[in-house]
Design an enzyme around this catalytic site. Sequence first.
Site, short mmCIF file in Angstrom:
data_model
loop_
_atom_site.label_atom_id
_atom_site.label_comp_id
_atom_site.label_asym_id
_atom_site.label_seq_id
_atom_site.Cartn_x
_atom_site.Cartn_y
_atom_site.Cartn_z
N GLN A 276 35.28 63.03 4.71
CA GLN A 276 34.94 63.99 3.66
C GLN A 276 34.70 65.37 4.26
O GLN A 276 34.02 65.52 5.28
CB GLN A 276 33.69 63.54 2.90
N GLU B 269 42.65 50.54 4.80
CA GLU B 269 43.07 51.92 5.08
C GLU B 269 44.47 51.91 5.68
O GLU B 269 44.78 51.08 6.54
CB GLU B 269 42.08 52.58 6.03
N ASN C 59 38.65 55.41 -3.19
CA ASN C 59 38.57 56.84 -2.90
C ASN C 59 39.95 57.31 -2.44
O ASN C 59 40.14 57.65 -1.27
CB ASN C 59 37.51 57.09 -1.83
N CYS D 71 38.86 63.61 -6.31
CA CYS D 71 38.68 65.07 -6.25
C CYS D 71 39.61 65.77 -7.23
O CYS D 71 39.54 66.99 -7.40
CB CYS D 71 38.95 65.57 -4.83
N GLU E 218 34.07 66.53 -6.75
CA GLU E 218 34.37 65.10 -6.61
C GLU E 218 33.71 64.38 -7.78
O GLU E 218 32.50 64.48 -7.97
CB GLU E 218 33.80 64.60 -5.29
#
Length: 477
Positions: free
Chosen positions: A296, A346, A396, A424, A470
């Site tokens: 972030q 990921e 996310n 976002c 966000e």
Amino acid sequence: MALSCTLRLLCRHLHPLSALLSSLPGQDHSLLMEKMTAAKWKEKKKAREGCGLPGSSWEERLANAVTPLWRLPYQEQLQVKYESQRKILQTLASRLEELGIDAQKPGGLCCPLQPVVPSPVVNGYRNKSTFSVNRGPDGNLKTVGLYVGTGRARNIVCVKANHMENIPPKHKQVAQCYEEFIRRSALDPCILFHEGGHWRELVVRTTSCGHTMAIVTFHPQELGQEALATQKALLKEFFVCGPGTVCALTSLYFQESTMTRCSHEQSPFQLLHGEPHIFEEVLGLKFRISPDAFFQVNTGGAEVLYQAVGELSQAGGDTVLLDICCGTGTIGLSLAHQMSKIIGIEVVEKAIEDARWNAAFNGISNCEFHSGKAEAVLPQLLSSWEDARPLVAVVNPSRAGLHYRVVQAIRNCKSIRRLLYISCKPEGEAMRNLLELCCPPDPGKKLAGEPFAPTLAIPFDMFPHTVHCELVLLLTR
């Protein structure tokens, strides 16, 4: 009369926006905010196209393009962002109504919207900045900064970012030194790949621990290995022994790239000097960061965000947290003490290596991390899910949103009753994801599971001075 008008204009300018809004009836309040939002986007579009206000400097044009709210007091920035998020939730409610879902709540929203949570740091908050190389206002092609204008309009000008309020001094210092280096270099900058040239963008990453990583991107064109080795040696000498020593770099990386963006797998990051990683501390934990690992951009804001995610998950001691698009594992590891188990997914392999190191270094043993595309890993993981423990999912994703197969897997897994969607850009591809997660069952789209329902929305200001924030949206079923 003239004096009276002047006083009214001055008072209007000084009057806090929140007080002005609170004095208006609901309909007038909405109308005013719609006009303000429209004007804001129009100004932002003009700024991006290089059509700033008459007489405005290049520095003002850049500030208007990158940080269009920079002139507003911070509390007014938060109010503008709140109205923007309110409009997004109204749109989501309307779209759900079209699908036959009764989603209208007070104010036309799909769920309650809390006030925007402010950033703990308002200026210089970015821990990562990307600087381009291109023609500056004075015509110098070796200018390091940020763009005003667009490629489509063919009016790009690269403006130094020394005045930008969201970029910390250390980033500006490294950018200035890189500009000095390439201006000394005999090699040309690479503006358009097919026109030749070599020196390209600079990425600077910093941490609250005082670490600084610089990553220089270089187009090799037709250079041989010996010539490449010479350029790398010159770059290293400049930052280790020359004028660039003032930057006190922790890590200096070099990447040969023939594409706009390259991953480590496509073109390895070459460590020229210093440590292979930099380190950051979040909520008492230490995190290792690789050159291309996601983290972030606002560390202080991330701490506030992660604490809220922990509260919204309503985790008991037996809860399993599924952390999709987990990056270096910051969310999952920050909440590991509340959970029975953390499962992270990921696509960036180096980020997963960092996540595993982070878990081991911090003595966290209830985590497992999977490397690969979420659309490949998640369906396989959930298809055989037989764990009776409560399962909470956190997603996310990038601005591209979740792959459709990821949405299918989440939707069709009965064990997931709470889902936290962090975005976002919720008005973008995230909107498509949210509609797929909340729409009625659709066998044709293989969305057979019970739909989720928006329950609560909390915006976090991770990007002061910009129009972005966000949004954390809690979905339950």
